[in-house]
Design a protein around this motif. Structure first.
Motif, PDB file in Angstrom:
ATOM      1  N   SER A  71      28.712 -36.558  35.286  1.00 26.96           N
ATOM      2  CA  SER A  71      27.879 -38.053  34.886  1.00 26.96           C
ATOM      3  C   SER A  71      26.318 -37.643  35.699  1.00 26.96           C
ATOM      4  O   SER A  71      26.898 -38.125  36.725  1.00 26.96           O
ATOM      5  CB  SER A  71      28.190 -39.454  34.505  1.00 26.96           C
ATOM      6  OG  SER A  71      29.582 -39.461  33.564  1.00 26.96           O
ATOM      7  N   ARG A  73      23.119 -39.992  37.183  1.00 23.81           N
ATOM      8  CA  ARG A  73      21.925 -41.576  37.324  1.00 23.81           C
ATOM      9  C   ARG A  73      20.267 -40.981  38.520  1.00 23.81           C
ATOM     10  O   ARG A  73      20.644 -40.298  39.308  1.00 23.81           O
ATOM     11  CB  ARG A  73      22.382 -42.733  37.711  1.00 23.81           C
ATOM     12  CG  ARG A  73      23.458 -42.956  36.945  1.00 23.81           C
ATOM     13  CD  ARG A  73      23.926 -44.586  37.195  1.00 23.81           C
ATOM     14  NE  ARG A  73      22.978 -46.033  37.048  1.00 23.81           N
ATOM     15  CZ  ARG A  73      22.925 -46.574  37.521  1.00 23.81           C
ATOM     16  NH1 ARG A  73      23.981 -47.083  38.139  1.00 23.81           N
ATOM     17  NH2 ARG A  73      22.108 -47.469  37.374  1.00 23.81           N
ATOM     18  N   CYS A  74      19.627 -41.476  37.506  1.00 21.60           N
ATOM     19  CA  CYS A  74      18.413 -40.592  38.250  1.00 21.60           C
ATOM     20  C   CYS A  74      17.342 -42.371  38.180  1.00 21.60           C
ATOM     21  O   CYS A  74      16.908 -42.143  36.423  1.00 21.60           O
ATOM     22  CB  CYS A  74      17.693 -40.263  37.524  1.00 21.60           C
ATOM     23  SG  CYS A  74      15.442 -39.443  38.134  1.00 21.60           S
ATOM     24  N   GLY A  75      16.998 -43.171  38.873  1.00 20.62           N
ATOM     25  CA  GLY A  75      16.108 -44.491  38.374  1.00 20.62           C
ATOM     26  C   GLY A  75      17.599 -45.071  37.194  1.00 20.62           C
ATOM     27  O   GLY A  75      18.566 -45.269  37.350  1.00 20.62           O
ATOM     28  N   GLU A  76      16.455 -45.370  36.254  1.00 18.11           N
ATOM     29  CA  GLU A  76      17.125 -46.531  35.292  1.00 18.11           C
ATOM     30  C   GLU A  76      18.345 -45.242  34.150  1.00 18.11           C
ATOM     31  O   GLU A  76      18.003 -46.211  33.125  1.00 18.11           O
ATOM     32  CB  GLU A  76      16.687 -47.201  34.694  1.00 18.11           C
ATOM     33  CG  GLU A  76      15.426 -48.305  35.977  1.00 18.11           C
ATOM     34  CD  GLU A  76      14.854 -49.408  35.282  1.00 18.11           C
ATOM     35  OE1 GLU A  76      14.473 -49.260  34.372  1.00 18.11           O
ATOM     36  OE2 GLU A  76      14.510 -50.617  36.270  1.00 18.11           O
ATOM     37  N   GLN A  77      17.791 -44.093  34.163  1.00 19.97           N
ATOM     38  CA  GLN A  77      18.138 -43.009  33.080  1.00 19.97           C
ATOM     39  C   GLN A  77      19.182 -42.424  33.634  1.00 19.97           C
ATOM     40  O   GLN A  77      19.966 -42.484  34.624  1.00 19.97           O
ATOM     41  CB  GLN A  77      16.936 -41.712  33.339  1.00 19.97           C
ATOM     42  CG  GLN A  77      15.527 -41.666  32.888  1.00 19.97           C
ATOM     43  CD  GLN A  77      14.801 -41.056  33.048  1.00 19.97           C
ATOM     44  OE1 GLN A  77      14.537 -40.360  34.057  1.00 19.97           O
ATOM     45  NE2 GLN A  77      14.664 -40.090  31.904  1.00 19.97           N
ATOM     46  N   GLU A  78      20.050 -42.370  32.293  1.00 21.91           N
ATOM     47  CA  GLU A  78      21.876 -42.031  32.498  1.00 21.91           C
ATOM     48  C   GLU A  78      22.171 -40.960  31.953  1.00 21.91           C
ATOM     49  O   GLU A  78      21.079 -41.489  29.778  1.00 21.91           O
ATOM     50  CB  GLU A  78      22.501 -42.896  32.220  1.00 21.91           C
ATOM     51  CG  GLU A  78      22.686 -43.768  33.336  1.00 21.91           C
ATOM     52  CD  GLU A  78      23.818 -45.268  32.869  1.00 21.91           C
ATOM     53  OE1 GLU A  78      24.191 -44.910  32.520  1.00 21.91           O
ATOM     54  OE2 GLU A  78      23.199 -46.661  33.087  1.00 21.91           O
ATOM     55  N   TRP A  79      22.643 -39.815  31.827  1.00 21.14           N
ATOM     56  CA  TRP A  79      22.800 -38.346  31.224  1.00 21.14           C
ATOM     57  C   TRP A  79      24.237 -38.096  31.087  1.00 21.14           C
ATOM     58  O   TRP A  79      24.747 -38.422  32.570  1.00 21.14           O
ATOM     59  CB  TRP A  79      21.783 -37.773  31.229  1.00 21.14           C
ATOM     60  CG  TRP A  79      20.600 -37.378  31.424  1.00 21.14           C
ATOM     61  CD1 TRP A  79      19.644 -38.247  30.550  1.00 21.14           C
ATOM     62  CD2 TRP A  79      19.348 -37.906  32.772  1.00 21.14           C
ATOM     63  NE1 TRP A  79      18.421 -38.049  30.454  1.00 21.14           N
ATOM     64  CE2 TRP A  79      18.273 -38.004  31.883  1.00 21.14           C
ATOM     65  CE3 TRP A  79      19.967 -37.240  33.703  1.00 21.14           C
ATOM     66  CZ2 TRP A  79      16.842 -37.970  33.117  1.00 21.14           C
ATOM     67  CZ3 TRP A  79      18.255 -37.112  34.899  1.00 21.14           C
ATOM     68  CH2 TRP A  79      17.654 -37.968  34.475  1.00 21.14           C
ATOM     69  N   ARG A  80      24.873 -37.203  30.533  1.00 17.25           N
ATOM     70  CA  ARG A  80      25.499 -36.763  31.124  1.00 17.25           C
ATOM     71  C   ARG A  80      25.530 -35.464  30.019  1.00 17.25           C
ATOM     72  O   ARG A  80      25.504 -35.434  28.577  1.00 17.25           O
ATOM     73  CB  ARG A  80      26.978 -37.882  30.039  1.00 17.25           C
ATOM     74  CG  ARG A  80      28.618 -36.874  29.936  1.00 17.25           C
ATOM     75  CD  ARG A  80      29.497 -37.899  29.110  1.00 17.25           C
ATOM     76  NE  ARG A  80      30.640 -36.750  30.075  1.00 17.25           N
ATOM     77  CZ  ARG A  80      31.984 -37.350  30.294  1.00 17.25           C
ATOM     78  NH1 ARG A  80      32.079 -38.608  30.854  1.00 17.25           N
ATOM     79  NH2 ARG A  80      32.692 -36.944  30.398  1.00 17.25           N
ATOM     80  N   VAL A  87      19.106 -30.569  35.216  1.00 17.85           N
ATOM     81  CA  VAL A  87      18.708 -31.947  34.964  1.00 17.85           C
ATOM     82  C   VAL A  87      17.709 -31.744  36.384  1.00 17.85           C
ATOM     83  O   VAL A  87      17.539 -30.906  36.940  1.00 17.85           O
ATOM     84  CB  VAL A  87      19.468 -32.722  35.800  1.00 17.85           C
ATOM     85  CG1 VAL A  87      18.780 -34.440  36.152  1.00 17.85           C
ATOM     86  CG2 VAL A  87      20.900 -32.940  35.237  1.00 17.85           C
ATOM     87  N   LEU A  89      15.436 -33.699  38.829  1.00 18.47           N
ATOM     88  CA  LEU A  89      14.972 -35.191  39.816  1.00 18.47           C
ATOM     89  C   LEU A  89      14.110 -34.937  40.494  1.00 18.47           C
ATOM     90  O   LEU A  89      13.946 -35.292  41.720  1.00 18.47           O
ATOM     91  CB  LEU A  89      16.958 -35.550  40.969  1.00 18.47           C
ATOM     92  CG  LEU A  89      17.948 -35.426  40.082  1.00 18.47           C
ATOM     93  CD1 LEU A  89      19.211 -34.540  40.700  1.00 18.47           C
ATOM     94  CD2 LEU A  89      18.306 -36.591  38.890  1.00 18.47           C
ATOM     95  N   HIS A  95      18.860 -41.624  43.426  1.00 22.50           N
ATOM     96  CA  HIS A  95      19.813 -40.231  41.819  1.00 22.50           C
ATOM     97  C   HIS A  95      21.168 -39.988  42.437  1.00 22.50           C
ATOM     98  O   HIS A  95      21.473 -40.525  43.643  1.00 22.50           O
ATOM     99  CB  HIS A  95      19.152 -39.615  41.393  1.00 22.50           C
ATOM    100  CG  HIS A  95      19.237 -38.126  43.149  1.00 22.50           C
ATOM    101  ND1 HIS A  95      17.462 -38.042  42.925  1.00 22.50           N
ATOM    102  CD2 HIS A  95      19.853 -37.562  43.549  1.00 22.50           C
ATOM    103  CE1 HIS A  95      17.734 -36.953  44.191  1.00 22.50           C
ATOM    104  NE2 HIS A  95      19.258 -37.024  43.945  1.00 22.50           N
TER     105      HIS A  95
END
Length: 161
Positions: A71, A73-80, A87, A89, A95
């Motif tokens: 999982s 997080r980059c700033g306000e973004q989230e991915w899995r 990815v 960054l 992040h």
């Protein structure tokens, strides 16, 4: 020919192996080998690991998941994502990531631009030469050394939004 004018090949477990903050990092290319363009290493991260949120003031970071689940997080973004996930960054953006599941995460990390403050040099200086190509025994980091080196390599620990 200089080092930067020669090609080379490294197999999966080849490269400079470093135990770095609870991970096994295998440095595949240093900035000096890429005419300061980038550094590249493979990192094996134990299940559940969650490095602190941070940002690189002058380097972009790219991750490519080879094995495992993560999982991010980059700033306000989230991915899995899992194997095959890429990815990007950007420099200056906070992040963090967390290893999901019960197996280690194996990721390819590229930081650009390279140079004397390249991230691979931070890994090298913060870590210790790996005695074997397996994950190190868990141990707390030397916080004084870590703080000194994040300052030197222009990395900041931050809170994510």
């Amino acid at each position: 020919m200089t080092q930067t004018q020669r090609g080379y090949v490294l197999a999966d477990q080849e490269g400079q192996a470093v135990w770095f903050l609870g991970t096994l990092s295998i440095i595949k290319a240093k900035s000096e080998q890429t005419q300061q363009a980038y550094g590249l290493h493979v990192e094996i991260v134990p299940p559940g690991a969650e490095p602190p949120a941070h940002r690189h003031r002058h380097q972009d970071e790219a991750l490519y998941v080879l094995e495992g689940e993560v999982s991010i997080r980059c700033g306000e973004q989230e991915w899995r994502g899992g194997a095959g996930t890429f990815v990007f960054l950007p420099q200056g953006v906070p992040h963090a990531f967390q290893v999901e599941g019960s197996t280690p995460l194996k990721i390819l990390i590229i930081t650009s631009p390279g140079g004397t403050l390249g991230f691979e040099h931070f890994v090298e200086e913060m870590g210790t030469p790996a005695e074997t190509n397996i994950l190190p025994a868990p141990s707390p980091p030397d916080m004084e050394k870590l703080q000194r080196l994040v300052t030197k390599y222009e990395i900041e620990f931050v809170e994510l939004p």
